[in-house]
Design a protein around this motif. Sequence first.
Motif, mmCIF file in Angstrom:
data_model
loop_
_atom_site.group_PDB
_atom_site.id
_atom_site.type_symbol
_atom_site.label_atom_id
_atom_site.label_comp_id
_atom_site.label_asym_id
_atom_site.label_seq_id
_atom_site.Cartn_x
_atom_site.Cartn_y
_atom_site.Cartn_z
ATOM 1 N N ASN A 75 -4.335 3.228 9.097
ATOM 2 C CA ASN A 75 -5.441 2.304 9.348
ATOM 3 C C ASN A 75 -6.575 2.505 8.341
ATOM 4 O O ASN A 75 -7.189 1.534 7.886
ATOM 5 C CB ASN A 75 -5.972 2.498 10.773
ATOM 6 N N SER A 76 -6.827 3.745 8.004
ATOM 7 C CA SER A 76 -7.874 4.032 7.025
ATOM 8 C C SER A 76 -7.530 3.426 5.669
ATOM 9 O O SER A 76 -8.378 2.791 5.019
ATOM 10 C CB SER A 76 -8.061 5.546 6.893
ATOM 11 N N ALA A 77 -6.277 3.599 5.240
ATOM 12 C CA ALA A 77 -5.855 3.048 3.953
ATOM 13 C C ALA A 77 -5.891 1.526 3.963
ATOM 14 O O ALA A 77 -6.281 0.883 2.974
ATOM 15 C CB ALA A 77 -4.449 3.543 3.629
ATOM 16 N N LEU B 102 0.803 -1.221 0.000
ATOM 17 C CA LEU B 102 0.000 0.000 0.000
ATOM 18 C C LEU B 102 0.839 1.275 0.000
ATOM 19 O O LEU B 102 0.278 2.371 0.014
ATOM 20 C CB LEU B 102 -0.939 -0.001 1.218
ATOM 21 N N ASP C 55 -7.843 -0.351 5.826
ATOM 22 C CA ASP C 55 -9.245 -0.748 5.830
ATOM 23 C C ASP C 55 -9.826 -0.696 4.420
ATOM 24 O O ASP C 55 -10.537 -1.623 3.991
ATOM 25 C CB ASP C 55 -10.015 0.168 6.777
ATOM 26 N N GLU C 56 -9.524 0.353 3.709
ATOM 27 C CA GLU C 56 -10.037 0.502 2.344
ATOM 28 C C GLU C 56 -9.508 -0.592 1.424
ATOM 29 O O GLU C 56 -10.176 -0.995 0.473
ATOM 30 C CB GLU C 56 -9.651 1.877 1.796
ATOM 31 N N ALA C 57 -8.302 -1.081 1.716
ATOM 32 C CA ALA C 57 -7.703 -2.136 0.886
ATOM 33 C C ALA C 57 -8.245 -3.518 1.225
ATOM 34 O O ALA C 57 -7.894 -4.507 0.561
ATOM 35 C CB ALA C 57 -6.180 -2.118 1.048
ATOM 36 N N GLY C 58 -9.086 -3.604 2.244
ATOM 37 C CA GLY C 58 -9.715 -4.871 2.572
ATOM 38 C C GLY C 58 -9.021 -5.695 3.639
ATOM 39 O O GLY C 58 -9.418 -6.839 3.908
ATOM 40 N N TYR C 59 -7.985 -5.125 4.285
ATOM 41 C CA TYR C 59 -7.320 -5.816 5.379
ATOM 42 C C TYR C 59 -7.876 -5.325 6.721
ATOM 43 O O TYR C 59 -8.430 -4.224 6.812
ATOM 44 C CB TYR C 59 -5.809 -5.554 5.347
ATOM 45 N N TYR D 113 -11.979 -0.370 13.174
ATOM 46 C CA TYR D 113 -10.723 -0.859 12.615
ATOM 47 C C TYR D 113 -10.282 -2.219 13.150
ATOM 48 O O TYR D 113 -9.190 -2.684 12.834
ATOM 49 C CB TYR D 113 -9.609 0.161 12.865
ATOM 50 N N GLU E 242 -4.330 7.345 9.872
ATOM 51 C CA GLU E 242 -4.396 7.468 8.414
ATOM 52 C C GLU E 242 -3.992 6.153 7.751
ATOM 53 O O GLU E 242 -4.614 5.717 6.758
ATOM 54 C CB GLU E 242 -3.498 8.607 7.943
#
Length: 429
Positions: free
Chosen positions: A172-174, A157, A176-180, A243, A170
């Motif tokens: 963690n947000s990325a 990422l 989460d969006e990637a599906g992990y 999260y 921030e």
Amino acid sequence: MLKKLNATLAMGGATALALSLAAPAYAQDQVELTWLVDNGPSTVDIAEALVAAYEEKNPNVSIELEIRPGGGEGDNIVKTRLATGEMTDIFVYNSGSLLQAIAPQQTLMPLTDQPFMDNVQEAFQSVVSTDGEVFGVPYGAAQGGGILYNSAIYEELGLEVPQTWDAFMENNSAIDEAGYIPVIQTFRESWTSQIFVLADFYNVLQAEPDFAERYTNNEAKYATSEAAQKGFERLAAIHEAGYTNEDFNALGYQEGLEMLANKEGAHYPMITFAIPSLETNYPDQVDDIGFFALPGDDADSNGLTTWMPAGVYVPQTTSNPEVAMDFLGFIASVEGCEAMIDAVGANGPYLIEGCGLPDDVVPAVRDMLPYFEEGRVEPALEFLSPIKGPALEQITVEVGSGFRDPASAAELYDQDVRKQAQQLGLEGW
């Protein structure tokens, strides 16, 4: 070789107590030391390795190990034997605030003026000192509290290790969006819920350097300290953002390590004593596991909360003080440090000057070293204060599950702490 012996062993002549400047008496006379250690496998492995290495260098010295239980039973054995004058010539015991329980000024020989203490890093000396005297040398490696993370996810990422809490969120947000899963939590084993609070203590000390002293004196509270309460707030923030893994209340510690190793989750709040388990159970993935300190508010004051190793001490009742001191000097040397590493590996820094770690240590261990080398470390609160309320892990489970807000958690923990301080008989409580 393990043998259980009586604590008092003769040295073979009264003159053996005084060492000649030209040649120590024990260079000619056979000397026997006794050493009390707990029964933890790594504790015994380290002791056996140190004894073998020292006896090879000093063939006239024989060191016999005596093994005691761990936990409260072993703690009582140490205190009883010190109180009755029946302690072995050297022994392993807690460092930090728990050391005060054996009244080191009255029971132990100070090491302050021993030349070998120059080899012991100040980070450790600070947790075996009282009233200006130093009493122990480190036994094993230090550990850090913070975040184990999957570097393969970070690389995929394009993320960088965060230096602040905002940067961590921030990431963690990325993730989460990637599906992990951004943050793995394992509250089935409730002790794991405490890490955000415990590992945040470095950040507390940056804001309030005298917090531990005032806390012990009943002058500082979690509920009235903005800095101290942030550990609870950060734990709550992770839950509120969604999260964590959905089964956080059902998942256990080993399952959390498995998720991290298998790239199902990116972060696992943990103390680095988990690293050997990762090495053993996930040898093909362990190179993808890194570590960083729990971030605070300011990148310029980023640092690591540390759990210090136990200490090795010499009681005032030893019949062989010079030889016992010489053995402690060996433990505090590069050669002694290397014997410990050979015995149990290098899962953290050994706090001995000049003792580097092997080139093949896993990344999570390597990630710890800059904090120590740059002096960006502080002991966990339990090494600076005897007060830790027993209900903390139940309180942090409630906060991390969304059942209790941080402010009421801090107030409840202050109540829990008061009970323990009163049980300890501390002044001002």
